[in-house]
Design an enzyme around this catalytic site. Structure first.
Site, short mmCIF file in Angstrom:
data_model
loop_
_atom_site.label_atom_id
_atom_site.label_comp_id
_atom_site.label_asym_id
_atom_site.label_seq_id
_atom_site.Cartn_x
_atom_site.Cartn_y
_atom_site.Cartn_z
N LYS A 114 46.06 38.23 43.51
CA LYS A 114 46.81 39.24 44.27
C LYS A 114 48.17 39.51 43.64
CE LYS A 114 44.66 39.63 48.68
NZ LYS A 114 44.80 39.56 50.14
N LYS A 145 33.02 39.51 42.17
CA LYS A 145 32.55 39.62 43.56
C LYS A 145 32.77 41.04 44.11
CE LYS A 145 36.75 38.32 45.97
NZ LYS A 145 37.48 37.59 46.95
N LYS A 156 36.90 44.64 48.54
CA LYS A 156 37.56 45.81 49.12
C LYS A 156 38.59 46.38 48.15
CE LYS A 156 38.47 43.00 52.88
NZ LYS A 156 38.58 42.54 54.27
#
Ligand code: TYM
Length: 325
Positions: free
Chosen positions: A111, A193, A196
């Site tokens: 992130k 993976k 979103k």
């Protein structure tokens, strides 16, 4: 009765990975356990959010839980920020967490790369808030996808450390990771993976994708070399599509392989697309039938139940560490 707790961030739209890795298991577990399912809006604000959209997304996630089969008569459904004890316990746990333990977290590293302009203290302490969520409710089992394993490990570590410092207070939570679907991969890249935050919408099938758009995404999904529909270690893309097919159609991978023996990828993808389209259409019909007022009512009653558990636990914790009178 053993207690289950899990949550999802109200960011963007939920996808098949969230359903197959987490919510599908919740629906089964709610018959055998006392369950708490919540929306982690305090976690969501560790990246920039538009206030109006955050509220909308939060209500959408509640409706999603219910439309997928989470039953408010069996499970306690609430929003994290409605219970102030989450932030209160997170602060306390911050004081027994080492900076080096948080620096190791792969989600923080990822992130930080994605949001380089806003690497805030909340993003860094995100896993501590997650530990607070779990420990506050005397949780035994946490049903999540594989990507949350490292965070769960930290929750266990902090629970043990607190117990050693202040005496037995927290249950050591166990992860519950499904045998299938714990790591649904991107349709455009089976080495990453489904997420979103992916840069291409072809990575994921959002639960609110128009069914025709979802069909196109599946027909476009990358495949491996060869033409046989048979799971193998060197066929990660096919293995991923087979897993999705198996979980959505409630068939074993062996059954699906048999069904497609001697047929190629095009037929297989058509079958998967039809299964997915049916699943999405059924889901969306239920989702659209739930109004905002109904969702808010469920949250209000869930918050009341969650609050009384959290309040009692917090009192015990504060006594242990010498806070307040
Ligand atoms: P979040 O919102 O990123 O994801 C929600 C759930 O979906 C699972 N998941 C997946 N499973 C399989 N394949 C995928 N591609 C995939 N992508 C996501 C996640 O593992 C998760 O179970 N930190 C958590 C939220 C959280 C939480 C908690 C969870 C906060 N506090 C306490 C459990 C208990 C998160 O960001 O999940």
């Amino acid at each position: 009765m053993q207690r289950i707790l899990s949550g999802i961030q109200p960011t963007n739209k939920l996808h098949l990975g969230n359903y197959l890795g987490a919510i599908k298991n919740w629906v089964n577990l709610q018959n055998q356990f006392e369950c708490f399912f919540f929306i982690v809006d305090l976690h969501a604000i560790t990246v920039k959010q538009d206030p109006k959209i955050l509220r909308e997304n939060t209500l959408d996630v509640i409706k999603t839980y219910i439309a997928l089969g989470v039953n408010p008569k069996k499970s306690i459904i609430f929003v994290q920020s409605d219970i102030k004890e989450h932030a209160e316990l997170a602060w306390i746990l911050n004081t027994i967490t080492k900076i080096s333990e948080l620096e190791r977290m792969t989600q923080f590293k990822d992130k930080s790369r994605q949001h380089a302009e806003n690497i805030n203290v909340g993003l860094f302490a995100y896993p501590v808030l997650m530990a607070a969520d779990i420990l506050l409710y005397n949780t035994n089992l946490v049903p999540v996808g594989e990507d949350q394993t490292q965070h769960l490990e930290l929750s266990r570590l902090l629970a043990n450390r607190f117990n050693q410092l202040f005496g037995d207070t927290f249950i050591i939570p166990e992860p519950f990771i499904g045998k299938q679907g714990a790591r649904v991969m991107g349709l455009d890249d089976p080495t990453k993976k489904m997420s979103k935050g992916a840069s291409s919408p072809n990575n994921y099938i959002a639960l609110l994708d128009d069914p025709d758009v979802a069909r196109k995404k599946i027909m476009k999904a990358v495949t491996d070399s060869g033409s046989e529909i048979k799971a193998a270690d060197n066929k990660p893309a096919l293995a991923n599509l087979l897993t999705i097919y198996s979980l959505l159609a409630d068939k074993t991978i062996k059954e699906i392989e048999k069904e497609y023996a001697g047929r190629g990828y095009a037929d297989f993808k058509k079958g998967l697309a039809e299964t997915t389209v049916k699943f999405l259409a059924d889901f969306q019909k239920k989702f659209n039938s739930i109004g905002d007022a109904e969702a808010k009512k469920i949250l209000k009653s869930g918050a009341e139940k969650a609050r009384s558990v959290a309040f009692k636990k917090m009192k015990e914790i504060k006594e242990k560490i010498g806070l307040g009178f």
